[in-house]
Structures are given as C-alpha cells and as structure tokens.
Write a protein that holds these residues in place. Structure first.
Motif, PDB file in Angstrom:
ATOM      1  N   MET A   1       0.842  -1.284  -0.022  1.00  0.00           N
ATOM      2  CA  MET A   1       0.034  -0.026   0.183  1.00  0.00           C
ATOM      3  C   MET A   1       0.897   1.217  -0.105  1.00  0.00           C
ATOM      4  SD  MET A   1      -3.311   1.190   0.325  1.00  0.00           S
ATOM      5  CE  MET A   1      -4.211  -0.252   0.666  1.00  0.00           C
ATOM      6  N   PHE A   2       0.665   2.211  -0.988  1.00  0.00           N
ATOM      7  CA  PHE A   2       1.432   3.449  -1.160  1.00  0.00           C
ATOM      8  C   PHE A   2       0.358   4.526  -0.264  1.00  0.00           C
ATOM      9  CE2 PHE A   2       2.886   0.851  -4.565  1.00  0.00           C
ATOM     10  CZ  PHE A   2       4.214   1.153  -4.177  1.00  0.00           C
ATOM     11  N   GLU A   3       1.047   5.607   0.292  1.00  0.00           N
ATOM     12  CA  GLU A   3       0.323   6.339   1.129  1.00  0.00           C
ATOM     13  C   GLU A   3       1.159   7.851   0.614  1.00  0.00           C
ATOM     14  OE1 GLU A   3      -1.208   6.120   5.168  1.00  0.00           O
ATOM     15  OE2 GLU A   3       0.359   7.557   5.456  1.00  0.00           O
ATOM     16  N   LEU A   4       0.220   9.011   0.387  1.00  0.00           N
ATOM     17  CA  LEU A   4       0.686  10.274   0.034  1.00  0.00           C
ATOM     18  C   LEU A   4       0.144  11.192   0.870  1.00  0.00           C
ATOM     19  CD1 LEU A   4       1.122  11.451  -3.593  1.00  0.00           C
ATOM     20  CD2 LEU A   4      -0.413  12.662  -2.025  1.00  0.00           C
ATOM     21  N   THR A   5       0.671  12.190   1.482  1.00  0.00           N
ATOM     22  CA  THR A   5       0.348  13.207   2.366  1.00  0.00           C
ATOM     23  C   THR A   5       0.572  14.550   1.985  1.00  0.00           C
ATOM     24  OG1 THR A   5       0.720  11.762   4.162  1.00  0.00           O
ATOM     25  CG2 THR A   5       0.298  13.893   4.903  1.00  0.00           C
ATOM     26  N   VAL A   6      -0.418  15.184   1.992  1.00  0.00           N
ATOM     27  CA  VAL A   6      -0.196  16.983   1.476  1.00  0.00           C
ATOM     28  C   VAL A   6      -0.801  17.617   2.824  1.00  0.00           C
ATOM     29  CG1 VAL A   6      -0.210  16.456  -0.767  1.00  0.00           C
ATOM     30  CG2 VAL A   6      -2.348  17.108   0.294  1.00  0.00           C
ATOM     31  N   LYS A   7      -0.431  18.646   2.825  1.00  0.00           N
ATOM     32  CA  LYS A   7      -0.734  19.785   3.894  1.00  0.00           C
ATOM     33  C   LYS A   7      -1.215  21.031   3.249  1.00  0.00           C
ATOM     34  CE  LYS A   7       1.760  18.097   7.966  1.00  0.00           C
ATOM     35  NZ  LYS A   7       2.821  18.493   9.086  1.00  0.00           N
ATOM     36  N   SER A   8      -1.843  21.667   3.901  1.00  0.00           N
ATOM     37  CA  SER A   8      -2.846  23.348   3.536  1.00  0.00           C
ATOM     38  C   SER A   8      -2.731  23.936   4.911  1.00  0.00           C
ATOM     39  CB  SER A   8      -3.683  23.067   2.798  1.00  0.00           C
ATOM     40  OG  SER A   8      -4.204  24.278   2.391  1.00  0.00           O
ATOM     41  N   LYS A   9      -2.941  25.248   4.956  1.00  0.00           N
ATOM     42  CA  LYS A   9      -3.373  26.031   5.995  1.00  0.00           C
ATOM     43  C   LYS A   9      -4.275  27.012   5.720  1.00  0.00           C
ATOM     44  CE  LYS A   9       1.426  25.730   8.242  1.00  0.00           C
ATOM     45  NZ  LYS A   9       1.388  25.664   9.651  1.00  0.00           N
ATOM     46  N   PHE A  10      -5.167  27.350   6.575  1.00  0.00           N
ATOM     47  CA  PHE A  10      -6.180  28.476   6.751  1.00  0.00           C
ATOM     48  C   PHE A  10      -6.255  29.272   7.922  1.00  0.00           C
ATOM     49  CE2 PHE A  10      -8.959  24.930   7.720  1.00  0.00           C
ATOM     50  CZ  PHE A  10      -9.577  25.590   8.484  1.00  0.00           C
ATOM     51  N   SER A  11      -6.499  30.511   7.766  1.00  0.00           N
ATOM     52  CA  SER A  11      -6.762  31.255   9.304  1.00  0.00           C
ATOM     53  C   SER A  11      -8.145  31.564   9.442  1.00  0.00           C
ATOM     54  CB  SER A  11      -5.944  32.404   9.269  1.00  0.00           C
ATOM     55  OG  SER A  11      -4.535  32.213   9.101  1.00  0.00           O
ATOM     56  N   ALA A  12      -8.874  31.210  10.513  1.00  0.00           N
ATOM     57  CA  ALA A  12     -10.107  31.403  10.627  1.00  0.00           C
ATOM     58  C   ALA A  12     -10.656  31.720  12.084  1.00  0.00           C
ATOM     59  CB  ALA A  12     -11.160  30.383   9.812  1.00  0.00           C
ATOM     60  N   ALA A  13     -11.785  32.142  12.331  1.00  0.00           N
ATOM     61  CA  ALA A  13     -12.207  32.137  13.802  1.00  0.00           C
ATOM     62  C   ALA A  13     -13.466  31.443  13.897  1.00  0.00           C
ATOM     63  CB  ALA A  13     -12.593  33.898  13.877  1.00  0.00           C
TER      64      ALA A  13
END
Length: 128
Positions: free
Chosen positions: A1-13
């Motif tokens: 099994m192969f796995e790939l990871t990505v990240k992102s960010k956001f600012s919120a209240a």
C-alpha cells in the motif's frame, strides 16, 4: 500500500457554542489540514498521484474557510454543528473523498487531520 500526504493552512475564527470555558468566546487559529490518500499501485511515472493534483483539490475546499467566521459557514452554525477540529475534519473528508477518487482509479482518501495548534489535532477516517 502506498500513501501520500499533503498539507494546507488557513486562518479562521470560531466560537464553540455551549463550551464551558474560554473557547465559547470568539477566537481564531491558523489551522493546518493534513490529508492522506492511499492506493495499491503506482502510475507509469512511479507516482501514486501527483502531489499538485491533491493540493489543487484540497485548496478548492480549504479556500472557503480562509479568513472566515466558521460558525457562519453552511453546515456549521445554522445547522447546529460546532466548528470543532473534529467536525471540520469530517466536513473536509466528505467534500474531498469523491474528488480524490476522480483523480485516479484505485486511489482513495484515507484520512483528514485538522490541527488547531501545533500540538492539538483531530482526525477523521472511514474504515473500509
């Protein structure tokens, strides 16, 4: 099994309605979203999927949260759902799952983690 990871960010209240503490007050975070996809085979280039394809699909979802008051977004406040890290990870999972499946056959969304601080996060996954 192969796995790939990505990240992102956001600012919120957000406000956690009914919470017995400071989080019942308006406050914000720089949220980090971590997405994992998996599959059994690689394409002809030796990739499960291109990172940029997952990032593009994730951005389309995360952009609707950025610099917003999360309680006002559809699916949260008016629906009686607190915008907790748990509920945000579930929301993003539901919105992203089909998009990932359309990128390449045999690739599925494994889990979505949402970090509200560098040391606190929640994860949603569906066991198959």
């Amino acid at each position: 099994m192969f796995e790939l990871t990505v990240k992102s960010k956001f600012s919120a209240a957000h406000v956690l309605c009914g919470y017995p503490g400071d989080c019942a007050n308006l406050h914000g975070h720089t949220w980090t979203v971590e997405v994992k996809v998996s599959g059994h085979s690689l394409n002809e280039l030796g990739m499960l999927v291109d990172f940029k394809d997952i990032k593009k699909q994730l951005a389309a979802i995360v952009d609707q949260f950025d610099h917003r008051y999360l309680n006002d977004l559809p699916g949260f406040g008016e629906a009686g759902v607190n915008p907790t890290a748990e509920n945000i990870s579930y929301y993003i999972f539901q919105a992203l799952a089909q998009r990932v499946g359309n990128i390449r056959e045999g690739v599925r969304l494994k889990e979505v983690s949402v970090w509200e601080s560098p040391d606190a996060y929640a994860t949603y996954r569906e066991d198959f």
